[in-house]
Every structure is written in structure tokens, then in C-alpha cells.
Design a protein around this motif. Structure first.
Motif, short mmCIF file in Angstrom:
data_model
loop_
_atom_site.label_atom_id
_atom_site.label_comp_id
_atom_site.label_asym_id
_atom_site.label_seq_id
_atom_site.Cartn_x
_atom_site.Cartn_y
_atom_site.Cartn_z
N ARG A 1 6.87 11.61 8.53
CA ARG A 1 6.44 11.90 7.16
C ARG A 1 5.89 10.64 6.50
NH1 ARG A 1 10.26 12.76 2.38
NH2 ARG A 1 8.80 13.27 0.75
N TYR A 2 6.56 9.51 6.71
CA TYR A 2 6.12 8.23 6.15
C TYR A 2 4.75 7.85 6.71
CZ TYR A 2 5.89 3.21 5.36
OH TYR A 2 5.49 1.96 5.00
N GLU A 3 4.57 7.97 8.02
CA GLU A 3 3.30 7.62 8.63
C GLU A 3 2.18 8.55 8.18
OE1 GLU A 3 3.84 7.45 12.84
OE2 GLU A 3 5.14 5.68 12.72
N LYS A 4 2.51 9.83 8.01
CA LYS A 4 1.52 10.79 7.55
C LYS A 4 1.07 10.44 6.13
CE LYS A 4 0.79 15.73 6.90
NZ LYS A 4 1.41 17.06 6.92
N ASN B 1 1.82 3.35 -3.27
CA ASN B 1 2.10 2.51 -2.11
C ASN B 1 3.15 1.45 -2.44
OD1 ASN B 1 1.74 1.65 0.58
ND2 ASN B 1 0.40 0.01 -0.14
N GLU B 2 3.07 0.90 -3.63
CA GLU B 2 4.03 -0.13 -4.03
C GLU B 2 5.43 0.44 -4.25
OE1 GLU B 2 3.74 -3.52 -4.33
OE2 GLU B 2 1.83 -3.18 -3.32
N HIS B 3 5.51 1.69 -4.66
CA HIS B 3 6.81 2.30 -4.97
C HIS B 3 7.27 3.31 -3.92
CE1 HIS B 3 5.36 0.70 -8.80
NE2 HIS B 3 6.64 0.48 -9.05
N ARG B 4 6.62 3.30 -2.79
CA ARG B 4 6.99 4.22 -1.71
C ARG B 4 8.22 3.68 -1.00
NH1 ARG B 4 2.16 4.76 1.17
NH2 ARG B 4 1.79 6.66 0.03
N LEU B 5 9.10 4.59 -0.63
CA LEU B 5 10.27 4.19 0.13
C LEU B 5 9.83 3.85 1.55
CD1 LEU B 5 12.83 6.89 -1.04
CD2 LEU B 5 12.73 4.50 -1.75
N LYS B 6 10.20 2.67 1.99
CA LYS B 6 9.83 2.25 3.33
C LYS B 6 10.82 2.82 4.33
CE LYS B 6 6.72 -0.76 1.83
NZ LYS B 6 5.75 -0.10 1.05
N CYS B 7 10.30 3.30 5.42
CA CYS B 7 11.14 3.88 6.45
C CYS B 7 10.94 3.06 7.72
CB CYS B 7 10.79 5.34 6.67
SG CYS B 7 11.91 6.19 7.77
N ILE C 1 1.01 7.48 4.83
CA ILE C 1 0.18 6.27 4.93
C ILE C 1 -1.23 6.65 5.37
CG2 ILE C 1 -0.15 4.12 6.24
CD1 ILE C 1 2.02 3.90 4.13
N TYR C 2 -1.35 7.54 6.35
CA TYR C 2 -2.67 7.97 6.81
C TYR C 2 -3.44 8.69 5.72
CZ TYR C 2 -1.19 6.72 11.52
OH TYR C 2 -0.75 6.04 12.63
N LYS C 3 -2.74 9.53 4.95
CA LYS C 3 -3.40 10.23 3.85
C LYS C 3 -3.90 9.24 2.81
CE LYS C 3 -1.40 14.83 3.52
NZ LYS C 3 -0.58 15.69 2.67
N ALA C 4 -3.09 8.23 2.51
CA ALA C 4 -3.51 7.22 1.53
C ALA C 4 -4.73 6.46 2.02
CB ALA C 4 -2.36 6.26 1.25
#
Length: 129
Positions: A81-84, A63-69, A86-89
Motif C-alpha cells: 500500500r505504501y509503495e502504491k 509526502n512529508e506527513h505520510r507514515l513511512k513503512c 508512492i507510485y501514484k504520487a
């Protein structure tokens, strides 16, 4: 990575089944035999706590190193894809927390029944005297 989550899901399902079996009413002899069996399983099953903790650390790091979109440059597919992810996490965090909580509940249920059994034995000895 999916194998780890599958393992955690199966362990959680087994813990749920075990918690249900332990809390259902049953004859004392059967209950105490089941409690003693589960107590033997509890110590090796403790691996779930550090395993879930490691998975939580992995989720945090990703989460800390995820590219923010969040900008307008992102396409709709990238945003989805970004929201998916986040939901999986979020789902996986709930899975890890549930596994640890259920392990603790099963441990407390077993300890509770063992204390009851000891008190019944003490009561039986006092009645015999």
C-alpha cells in the motif's frame, strides 16, 4: 480527490490534442483562424497552472506527513500500500508538470504564429509601396 486528478487528466488530454492540431500542417487561412480561436481560449485556460501548482503542494504535504513503512513490523500488505501510494504520487507529479509544460508550449506556438502573421502583413505593406 480522484475528481481533481480526473479533471487534470482530461485537461492534459485536451492540451495534447490541441498541440497536435496546431502543429499539423494545414492551409494558412485555417491555421490562422485556429490560432485566433486558441488564443481566445488560452487566457481562461490559464487556471490549469495554479490548479496544478496546488496539486503539487498537496502531493508534497502528503509526502512529508505520510507514515513511512520501512521497518520489519510492517506487513506485506502495508508495504504494498505504501509503495502504491508512492507510485501514484510520482504519476501525479508527472501529470501536473506535463499540464503546465503543454500549456506553455501551446502559448508559445500561438505567439509564434501571431508574430509570423504580423511579419507577413508588414511584408505585404512594403510590397504594396
Amino acid at each position: 480527490m480522484a475528481l481533481q486528478w480526473m479533471i487534470l487528466t482530461y485537461v492534459l488530454a485536451a492540451e495534447v490534442a490541441l498541440a497536435l492540431i496546431l502543429t499539423l500542417p494545414s492551409p494558412k487561412v485555417l491555421k490562422y483562424n485556429l490560432i485566433s480561436l486558441v488564443s481566445l481560449i488560452l487566457q481562461p485556460a490559464l487556471f490549469i497552472v495554479p490548479f496544478a501548482g496546488f496539486q503539487l503542494l498537496d502531493i508534497y504535504w502528503k509526502n512529508e506527513h505520510r507514515l513511512k513503512c520501512t521497518s520489519d513490523i510492517c506487513t506485506a500488505a502495508e508495504r504494498d500500500r505504501y509503495e502504491k501510494s508512492i507510485y501514484k504520487a510520482q504519476r501525479n507529479v508527472i501529470l501536473c508538470a506535463s499540464a503546465c509544460l503543454l500549456y506553455w508550449c501551446i502559448y508559445r506556438i500561438c505567439k509564434y504564429y501571431k508574430e509570423i502573421q504580423k511579419l507577413e502583413q508588414v511584408e505585404k505593406r512594403y510590397k504594396e509601396q
